[in-house]
Design a protein around this motif. Structure first.
Motif, PDB file in Angstrom:
ATOM      1  N   LEU A  36      48.573  53.118  44.850  1.00 39.63           N
ATOM      2  CA  LEU A  36      49.223  52.762  43.587  1.00 39.63           C
ATOM      3  C   LEU A  36      49.089  51.269  43.299  1.00 39.63           C
ATOM      4  O   LEU A  36      48.874  50.859  42.151  1.00 39.63           O
ATOM      5  CB  LEU A  36      50.697  53.158  43.626  1.00 39.63           C
ATOM      6  N   ALA A  37      49.204  50.440  44.363  1.00 43.03           N
ATOM      7  CA  ALA A  37      49.039  48.999  44.190  1.00 43.03           C
ATOM      8  C   ALA A  37      47.589  48.670  43.835  1.00 43.03           C
ATOM      9  O   ALA A  37      47.324  47.749  43.048  1.00 43.03           O
ATOM     10  CB  ALA A  37      49.463  48.263  45.465  1.00 43.03           C
ATOM     11  N   ASN A  38      46.656  49.439  44.381  1.00 47.50           N
ATOM     12  CA  ASN A  38      45.245  49.248  44.046  1.00 47.50           C
ATOM     13  C   ASN A  38      44.993  49.519  42.563  1.00 47.50           C
ATOM     14  O   ASN A  38      44.280  48.772  41.889  1.00 47.50           O
ATOM     15  CB  ASN A  38      44.364  50.172  44.891  1.00 47.50           C
ATOM     16  N   ILE A  39      45.579  50.596  42.066  1.00 46.51           N
ATOM     17  CA  ILE A  39      45.413  50.947  40.643  1.00 46.51           C
ATOM     18  C   ILE A  39      46.024  49.860  39.767  1.00 46.51           C
ATOM     19  O   ILE A  39      45.424  49.411  38.776  1.00 46.51           O
ATOM     20  CB  ILE A  39      46.059  52.314  40.341  1.00 46.51           C
ATOM     21  N   ALA A  40      47.230  49.408  40.147  1.00 43.96           N
ATOM     22  CA  ALA A  40      47.907  48.361  39.378  1.00 43.96           C
ATOM     23  C   ALA A  40      47.080  47.081  39.364  1.00 43.96           C
ATOM     24  O   ALA A  40      46.911  46.437  38.312  1.00 43.96           O
ATOM     25  CB  ALA A  40      49.288  48.099  39.964  1.00 43.96           C
ATOM     26  N   ALA A  41      46.558  46.707  40.533  1.00 46.31           N
ATOM     27  CA  ALA A  41      45.764  45.484  40.622  1.00 46.31           C
ATOM     28  C   ALA A  41      44.495  45.597  39.782  1.00 46.31           C
ATOM     29  O   ALA A  41      44.100  44.644  39.092  1.00 46.31           O
ATOM     30  CB  ALA A  41      45.410  45.198  42.075  1.00 46.31           C
ATOM     31  N   LYS A  42      43.858  46.781  39.813  1.00 45.79           N
ATOM     32  CA  LYS A  42      42.629  46.974  39.028  1.00 45.79           C
ATOM     33  C   LYS A  42      42.931  46.868  37.535  1.00 45.79           C
ATOM     34  O   LYS A  42      42.166  46.244  36.772  1.00 45.79           O
ATOM     35  CB  LYS A  42      42.034  48.343  39.346  1.00 45.79           C
ATOM     36  N   GLU A  43      44.034  47.449  37.082  1.00 42.35           N
ATOM     37  CA  GLU A  43      44.399  47.362  35.664  1.00 42.35           C
ATOM     38  C   GLU A  43      44.686  45.918  35.263  1.00 42.35           C
ATOM     39  O   GLU A  43      44.283  45.469  34.179  1.00 42.35           O
ATOM     40  CB  GLU A  43      45.614  48.251  35.373  1.00 42.35           C
ATOM     41  N   LEU A  44      45.371  45.189  36.142  1.00 37.57           N
ATOM     42  CA  LEU A  44      45.657  43.783  35.835  1.00 37.57           C
ATOM     43  C   LEU A  44      44.366  42.971  35.806  1.00 37.57           C
ATOM     44  O   LEU A  44      44.180  42.105  34.936  1.00 37.57           O
ATOM     45  CB  LEU A  44      46.629  43.217  36.870  1.00 37.57           C
ATOM     46  N   GLN A  45      43.457  43.239  36.718  1.00 40.61           N
ATOM     47  CA  GLN A  45      42.176  42.533  36.728  1.00 40.61           C
ATOM     48  C   GLN A  45      41.364  42.842  35.475  1.00 40.61           C
ATOM     49  O   GLN A  45      40.706  41.958  34.913  1.00 40.61           O
ATOM     50  CB  GLN A  45      41.395  42.892  37.997  1.00 40.61           C
ATOM     51  N   ASP A  46      41.416  44.087  35.013  1.00 39.76           N
ATOM     52  CA  ASP A  46      40.751  44.444  33.760  1.00 39.76           C
ATOM     53  C   ASP A  46      41.338  43.656  32.599  1.00 39.76           C
ATOM     54  O   ASP A  46      40.604  43.212  31.701  1.00 39.76           O
ATOM     55  CB  ASP A  46      40.875  45.948  33.487  1.00 39.76           C
ATOM     56  N   TYR A  47      42.650  43.504  32.620  1.00 40.37           N
ATOM     57  CA  TYR A  47      43.322  42.715  31.576  1.00 40.37           C
ATOM     58  C   TYR A  47      42.865  41.254  31.618  1.00 40.37           C
ATOM     59  O   TYR A  47      42.573  40.652  30.584  1.00 40.37           O
ATOM     60  CB  TYR A  47      44.837  42.820  31.770  1.00 40.37           C
TER      61      TYR A  47
END
Length: 561
Positions: A36-47
């Motif tokens: 879940l933290a990986n998904i969150a980090a990936k979304e933030l990096q995309d942002y």
């Protein structure tokens, strides 16, 4: 993905389908990010990669404006009051000189809000700085300083010249006295002696006159400067006192919550540590900001992760998009309070990863023993783990105390020499200190290196805010030199030999990973690169002179990476 006014970014159901929640919260100082933290980090990096108008130069674009400053970002997976999963985002410190960015949680205390006591006191400090600068740049003050410096220089030169002249005169009188002692009668020699004494007294008088003359002139010049210097000293003292008071006031404003809504100020948190007071920028890191916002709004923390975004700083090893643990110097005392009462993953550093790994003895005689240390076994007992090369040899020797001469990092495998007598320990240790011992390491690097070999010279010192990590520091670091040579290249990795000419902590790992070194972390380096099954660093070759026989001893144990 929707973002609420409470800074929550909610997961889509499809993105997290089938992912189980962790049983405990992440241990912040050593972790593999939860899915879940990986998904969150990936979304933030995309942002961050999108057109987000942060007005901050991360050093990722040639068109960036202003000072290049990479940043640590953090995500905190949470469950809101309705049981819905999402995450909060934060950055360490400030972005573009401000705390206000719509996607990111606010700081624990915002010192930059309009009319805050911090900004008011900062204006006062700036006014004091301006007054100091005004005096120091005043033409009259500069002229007085220049005059005093010139007079000081002249006095030194003139005094030195007279001193040399009087020294020569004294030598001439001594020579004349010795020459005439045998040639003159007692009566005539007495007259000569009286004459020479008068000359000596006259020389002393000249010396006193010159000293008095320059003392008077320098006192006059010093007096002219004294009033202005006094004003500067008084302003600097006032600035120091006000700055300390402001810092103390800030420490008290930073109040951190935990899951039981218990508050504790920054000052109270660090008063129980060896530092006694908070280090600079304590409380500004991402994870404390995230937990604070979660506790304030009644969200349940699920998992955290922090990653670096941007160009690396010149001193540290930081890779773009790489996950890193929370810092120990600033965050550990704060998070100890904030995580109190929560179920947190165990600290893996409390477990013994070397348990069950065999310690091979390569050579042994009456003076020393050579062992092949397995990766993850300590060289000497640690704070929490006793099992080590030392403890195992002590148990094996029974009546002999093993004397450790040098060490390998826990994660590093390879050859160690351990003395069995004080004489052998002293002799071999002396060889290490004189750098006459030949040590060769084999390492697998995480990139393809084009050059064939070379020498790395990057001084190192400990990172006081983030032990046991090291920093490259040309001002305070200790000399660290490594020779290297490529021995094999594969599609994505390079195997090299390292010859450390100095023995600094994490020297090979830093010299491999730093951008001014090889810019290629050793495979499996969880401090300066990416974790793997092990650190691919092996002490393969050792050569030194036998302390008793004088014979050159050579040992080699290869390791397949």
């Amino acid at each position: 993905m929707d973002s609420s006014q409470n800074y929550i970014s909610y997961f889509s159901d499809s993105a997290i389908q089938g992912i189980a929640l962790p049983e405990r919260f992440t241990f912040p100082f050593f972790y593999e990010p939860h899915p879940l933290a990986n998904i969150a980090a990936k979304e933030l990096q995309d942002y961050l990669e999108s057109d987000a108008d942060l007005d901050h130069n991360f050093g990722l674009s040639e068109n960036g404006q202003g000072l290049v400053i990479g940043k640590m970002f953090g995500v905190l997976v949470i469950e809101d009051k309705k049981g819905k999963l999402g995450y909060l985002s934060a950055f360490s410190g400030k972005l573009a000189g401000t705390n206000e960015h719509s996607r990111f949680v606010p700081p624990v205390f915002d010192m930059l809000i309009e009319n805050s006591f911090f900004l008011k006191e900062q204006n006062i400090l700036n006014t004091i700085n301006d007054k100091v600068k005004e005096i120091e740049t005043d033409e009259h003050y500069i002229a007085l300083k220049r005059e005093f410096e010139q007079l000081s220089s002249e006095s030194i030169k003139e005094t030195a010249a007279l001193k040399d002249k009087l020294k020569r005169s004294k030598a001439e009188r001594k020579e004349l006295r010795e020459e005439q002692r045998k040639l003159l009668s007692e009566k005539h020699f007495a007259r000569l002696e009286a004459y020479l004494v008068r000359h000596s007294l006259n020389d002393r008088h000249q010396s006193r006159l010159l000293a008095r003359y320059w003392e008077q002139r320098l006192d006059e010049a010093r007096s002219a400067l004294a009033e202005l210097d006094g004003q500067i000293d008084a302003l600097k003292k006032e600035r120091k006192e006000k700055s300390a008071a402001l810092q103390q006031q800030l420490f008290e404003q930073y109040e951190f919550l935990n899951i039981h809504n218990k508050k504790k100020s920054l000052q109270a948190i660090f008063s129980d540590t060896v530092f006694g007071k908070p280090p600079a920028a304590a409380g500004e890191c991402a994870t404390p900001k995230l937990l604070q916002h979660a506790f304030l709004n009644g969200y349940r923390p699920i998992a955290m992760a922090e990653f670096w975004w941007g160009a690396p700083p010149k001193s540290e090893i930081r890779q773009h998009k790489q996950f890193y643990p929370a810092c120990t110097g600033k965050c550990k005392p704060i998070l100890a309070h904030m995580l109190e009462g929560m179920e947190v993953d165990e600290d893996p550093l409390l477990n013994n990863p070397g348990e069950g790994k065999e310690l091979d003895i390569i050579y042994e005689d009456d003076s020393f023993v050579i062992v092949n240390k397995p990766a993850e076994l300590l060289s000497v007992p640690g704070i929490n783990i006793y099992d080590s090369v030392y403890s195992r040899l002590k148990a094996a020797f029974v009546t002999i105390e093993p004397l450790i001469i040098h060490r390998l990092d826990m994660a590093t495998s390879g050859l160690l020499v351990v003395a069995k007598t004080k004489e052998a320990h002293k002799d071999i240790q002396k060889q290490f200190l004189k750098r006459t011992v030949t040590k060769r390491y084999t390492a697998l690097l995480s990139k393809v290196i084009k050059e064939e070999g070379g020498e790395i010279n990057l001084p190192l010192r400990g990172d006081l805010d983030n032990r046991p990590r090291q920093l490259v520091c040309f001002e305070f670091g200790k000399k660290a030199i490594t020779k290297w040579k490529v021995i094999e290249r594969k599609e994505r990795t390079t195997k090299v030999h390292f010859w450390p000419l100095t023995g600094r902590t994490h020297q090979l790992r830093m010299h491999a990973a730093h951008e001014d070194g090889l810019n290629a972390p050793i495979v499996g380096d969880n401090l300066y690169g990416t974790a793997a099954d092990r650190l691919h660093l092996h002490a393969a070759y050792l050569e030194f002179i036998h302390p008793v026989t004088g014979e050159m001893m050579k040992f080699e144990v290869s390791e397949e990476f």
